[in-house]
Scaffold this motif. Sequence first.
Motif, PDB file in Angstrom:
ATOM      1  N   GLN A 112       1.885  -2.926   3.935  1.00 55.53           N
ATOM      2  CA  GLN A 112       3.196  -3.173   3.392  1.00 55.53           C
ATOM      3  C   GLN A 112       3.911  -3.800   2.283  1.00 55.53           C
ATOM      4  OE1 GLN A 112       4.787  -3.946   7.364  1.00 55.53           O
ATOM      5  NE2 GLN A 112       4.020  -1.817   8.227  1.00 55.53           N
ATOM      6  N   GLN A 113       4.753  -3.354   1.668  1.00 59.98           N
ATOM      7  CA  GLN A 113       5.726  -4.342   0.637  1.00 59.98           C
ATOM      8  C   GLN A 113       6.425  -5.304   1.540  1.00 59.98           C
ATOM      9  OE1 GLN A 113       6.070  -3.725  -2.716  1.00 59.98           O
ATOM     10  NE2 GLN A 113       7.008  -5.753  -2.329  1.00 59.98           N
ATOM     11  N   PRO A 138       1.664   4.560  -2.445  1.00 62.55           N
ATOM     12  CA  PRO A 138       3.113   4.054  -1.851  1.00 62.55           C
ATOM     13  C   PRO A 138       4.174   4.800  -1.768  1.00 62.55           C
ATOM     14  CG  PRO A 138       1.763   2.614  -3.754  1.00 62.55           C
ATOM     15  CD  PRO A 138       1.093   3.894  -3.620  1.00 62.55           C
ATOM     16  N   THR A 139       4.730   4.532  -0.522  1.00 59.25           N
ATOM     17  CA  THR A 139       5.633   5.445  -0.153  1.00 59.25           C
ATOM     18  C   THR A 139       6.829   4.730   0.590  1.00 59.25           C
ATOM     19  OG1 THR A 139       4.133   7.185   0.298  1.00 59.25           O
ATOM     20  CG2 THR A 139       6.433   7.461   1.463  1.00 59.25           C
ATOM     21  N   GLU A 140       8.149   5.080   0.286  1.00 58.74           N
ATOM     22  CA  GLU A 140       9.313   4.344   0.789  1.00 58.74           C
ATOM     23  C   GLU A 140       9.562   5.278   2.306  1.00 58.74           C
ATOM     24  OE1 GLU A 140      11.865   1.659   1.529  1.00 58.74           O
ATOM     25  OE2 GLU A 140      11.063   1.747  -0.409  1.00 58.74           O
ATOM     26  N   HIS A 141       9.506   4.716   3.335  1.00 65.26           N
ATOM     27  CA  HIS A 141       9.846   5.534   4.476  1.00 65.26           C
ATOM     28  C   HIS A 141      11.252   5.555   5.148  1.00 65.26           C
ATOM     29  CE1 HIS A 141       5.613   6.391   5.053  1.00 65.26           C
ATOM     30  NE2 HIS A 141       5.303   4.835   4.753  1.00 65.26           N
ATOM     31  N   ARG A 201       8.077   0.099   2.983  1.00 62.58           N
ATOM     32  CA  ARG A 201       7.474   0.751   1.944  1.00 62.58           C
ATOM     33  C   ARG A 201       5.951   0.499   2.195  1.00 62.58           C
ATOM     34  NH1 ARG A 201       6.272  -0.261  -3.604  1.00 62.58           N
ATOM     35  NH2 ARG A 201       6.101   1.833  -4.698  1.00 62.58           N
ATOM     36  N   ASP A 202       5.047   1.436   2.075  1.00 62.28           N
ATOM     37  CA  ASP A 202       3.608   1.075   2.445  1.00 62.28           C
ATOM     38  C   ASP A 202       2.835   2.066   1.597  1.00 62.28           C
ATOM     39  OD1 ASP A 202       3.769   3.209   4.231  1.00 62.28           O
ATOM     40  OD2 ASP A 202       2.968   1.853   5.637  1.00 62.28           O
TER      41      ASP A 202
END
Length: 136
Positions: free
Chosen positions: A133-134, A110-113, A118-119
């Motif tokens: 995706q969140q 999980p990564t915030e772009h 955030r996915d």
Amino acid sequence: MDITIHQTFLPQDDPEAALVFYRDTLGFEVRNDVGYEGMRWITVGPVGQPDTSVVLHPPAADPGVTEEERRTITEMMAKGTYAAINLGAKDLDATFDKVQAAGADVVQEPTEHPYGVRDCAFRDPAGNLVRIQQLR
């Protein structure tokens, strides 16, 4: 106009492995499972969304595809560059943990772009990129 997404298609080269991933790991329900001439099409979809389905199909089953194109499709699937799908989850971290614990091939935790998404990402058994995706 009233247009919805009804079905999308993802190639699969191992129907049983595809079932384990989409049914058992992601929790999708099986809506159809059809065999024809040694090939198998499996339709799955999220529980509670009966009008949206993913058809897991044999790659290059179209009779208009040449042998060279079949080889290219097979090579691209092996590299994980042929097909992808974006899904959404209310609790991305819990979803990631469950999918990872099931042994899925993790591409991205999980990564915030910076572009507001955030996915996380996995590869399904056929190499398709599955991004989750969140939902916000």
